[in-house]
Enzyme design. Structure first.
Site, PDB file in Angstrom:
ATOM      1  N   HIS A 150       0.384  -1.645   0.179  1.00  0.00           N
ATOM      2  CA  HIS A 150      -0.001  -0.525   0.055  1.00  0.00           C
ATOM      3  C   HIS A 150       1.123   1.528   0.167  1.00  0.00           C
ATOM      4  O   HIS A 150       1.062   2.463   0.812  1.00  0.00           O
ATOM      5  CB  HIS A 150      -0.835  -0.309   1.077  1.00  0.00           C
ATOM      6  CG  HIS A 150      -1.998  -1.427   0.966  1.00  0.00           C
ATOM      7  ND1 HIS A 150      -3.204  -1.188   2.512  1.00  0.00           N
ATOM      8  CD2 HIS A 150      -1.716  -1.818   0.777  1.00  0.00           C
ATOM      9  CE1 HIS A 150      -3.504  -2.575   2.203  1.00  0.00           C
ATOM     10  NE2 HIS A 150      -3.151  -2.875   1.237  1.00  0.00           N
ATOM     11  N   GLU A 198     -12.484   1.931  -6.114  1.00  0.00           N
ATOM     12  CA  GLU A 198     -12.426   3.506  -6.261  1.00  0.00           C
ATOM     13  C   GLU A 198     -12.146   3.475  -7.952  1.00  0.00           C
ATOM     14  O   GLU A 198     -11.146   4.506  -7.782  1.00  0.00           O
ATOM     15  CB  GLU A 198     -12.600   3.994  -5.366  1.00  0.00           C
ATOM     16  CG  GLU A 198     -13.250   3.189  -3.747  1.00  0.00           C
ATOM     17  CD  GLU A 198     -13.570   3.827  -2.373  1.00  0.00           C
ATOM     18  OE1 GLU A 198     -14.311   2.971  -1.611  1.00  0.00           O
ATOM     19  OE2 GLU A 198     -12.626   4.892  -2.715  1.00  0.00           O
ATOM     20  N   TYR A 205      -9.872 -10.129   3.340  1.00  0.00           N
ATOM     21  CA  TYR A 205      -9.357 -11.128   2.641  1.00  0.00           C
ATOM     22  C   TYR A 205      -9.883 -12.947   3.489  1.00  0.00           C
ATOM     23  O   TYR A 205     -10.195 -13.148   2.898  1.00  0.00           O
ATOM     24  CB  TYR A 205      -8.298 -11.497   2.332  1.00  0.00           C
ATOM     25  CG  TYR A 205      -7.855 -10.161   1.686  1.00  0.00           C
ATOM     26  CD1 TYR A 205      -8.117 -10.024   0.339  1.00  0.00           C
ATOM     27  CD2 TYR A 205      -6.893  -8.907   1.919  1.00  0.00           C
ATOM     28  CE1 TYR A 205      -7.938  -9.408  -0.611  1.00  0.00           C
ATOM     29  CE2 TYR A 205      -6.629  -7.669   1.148  1.00  0.00           C
ATOM     30  CZ  TYR A 205      -6.672  -7.828  -0.159  1.00  0.00           C
ATOM     31  OH  TYR A 205      -6.553  -6.859  -1.060  1.00  0.00           O
TER      32      TYR A 205
END
Length: 248
Positions: free
Chosen positions: A29, A123, A144
């Site tokens: 990330h 998104e 997950y």
């Protein structure tokens, strides 16, 4: 974020424009996209660094944000949190997970961003100054392991995505189409998919996405898509190289 001088096929005069803190050894990330607007401001993204409960909603910490600076590294005084005590003044918007696409419609001054959700909930967002995009409070995804975590998908005071994908397509790379190479796509968006190995053409009307279609299916894991100075779309595909998209 660093700036260099490029001359005679060499980089020199390195200057660090922005250094995010705190450091972390967490391996995912990271975000990492950059784009200039029509006024010369540099926007860039930093992912939440795998710390969703610490970074995205905290204006004192980097991570999970879109930032805006000058090209010399100084922070514009009209940034939304410039006068907020202890806040990172370069922050332009917050509440993001892992932005892997950033593109600016220079004609209309519209900032588009996309980010990976968890299990579902990728998104595309219309980025606006000072807005909170909700991560991890809002999400269309789940953990997950199949468990839920988000409190909601919409909330007053937070921005919901313009569109979202369930299941995830793992978007990577984003560009706004301009010029006459693809006349029917003027102002539209092109997004790459890591997971499903195709491009997505998103039809845009104003600040709305009104339709989407898959193109270049089977091209491979798309890492980036950009429009070159010749007007053609170029697609970076993992393990394969660079492709040029020709409109026939």
């Amino acid at each position: 974020i660093a700036r260099f001088t490029y001359q005679n096929q060499r980089l020199s005069s390195k200057k660090v424009l922005y250094k995010a803190t705190p450091n972390t050894t967490h391996g995912n990330h990271w975000g990492s996209r950059m784009a200039f607007d029509s006024k010369g401001f540099l926007y860039f993204t930093i992912g939440d660094r795998g710390k969703r409960d610490q970074n995205p909603q905290d204006l004192v910490r980097d991570g999970g944000k879109v930032y805006r600076i000058q090209d010399d590294g100084t922070v514009p005084t009209d940034n939304p949190f410039f006068n907020r005590p202890k806040a990172k003044t370069a922050i332009y918007s917050y509440g993001h997970r892992n932005p892997q696409g950033l593109a600016i419609d220079l004609k209309n001054d519209i900032i588009w961003e996309h980010e990976h959700g968890p299990q579902g909930g990728d998104e595309i967002n219309l980025i606006q100054s000072g807005k909170n995009y909700g991560w991890p409070i809002l999400s269309y995804g789940i953990n997950y392991d199949g468990s839920s975590f988000a409190e909601d998908t919409a909330r007053v005071g937070m921005q919901s995505p313009t569109i979202y994908w369930v299941p995830s397509i793992a978007p990577c790379g984003l560009t706004v189409v301009t010029g006459d190479r693809y006349p029917d796509w003027e102002g539209d968006l092109i997004v790459g998919s890591l997971k499903f190995s195709y491009l997505v053409h998103l039809e845009v009307e104003g600040s709305r996405i009104v339709s989407q279609e898959k193109i270049a299916e089977g091209i491979g894991r798309v890492r980036n898509v950009e429009q070159g100075p010749d007007g053609f779309l170029y697609v970076g595909v993992e393990g394969k190289g660079l492709f040029r998209l020709v409109n026939r």
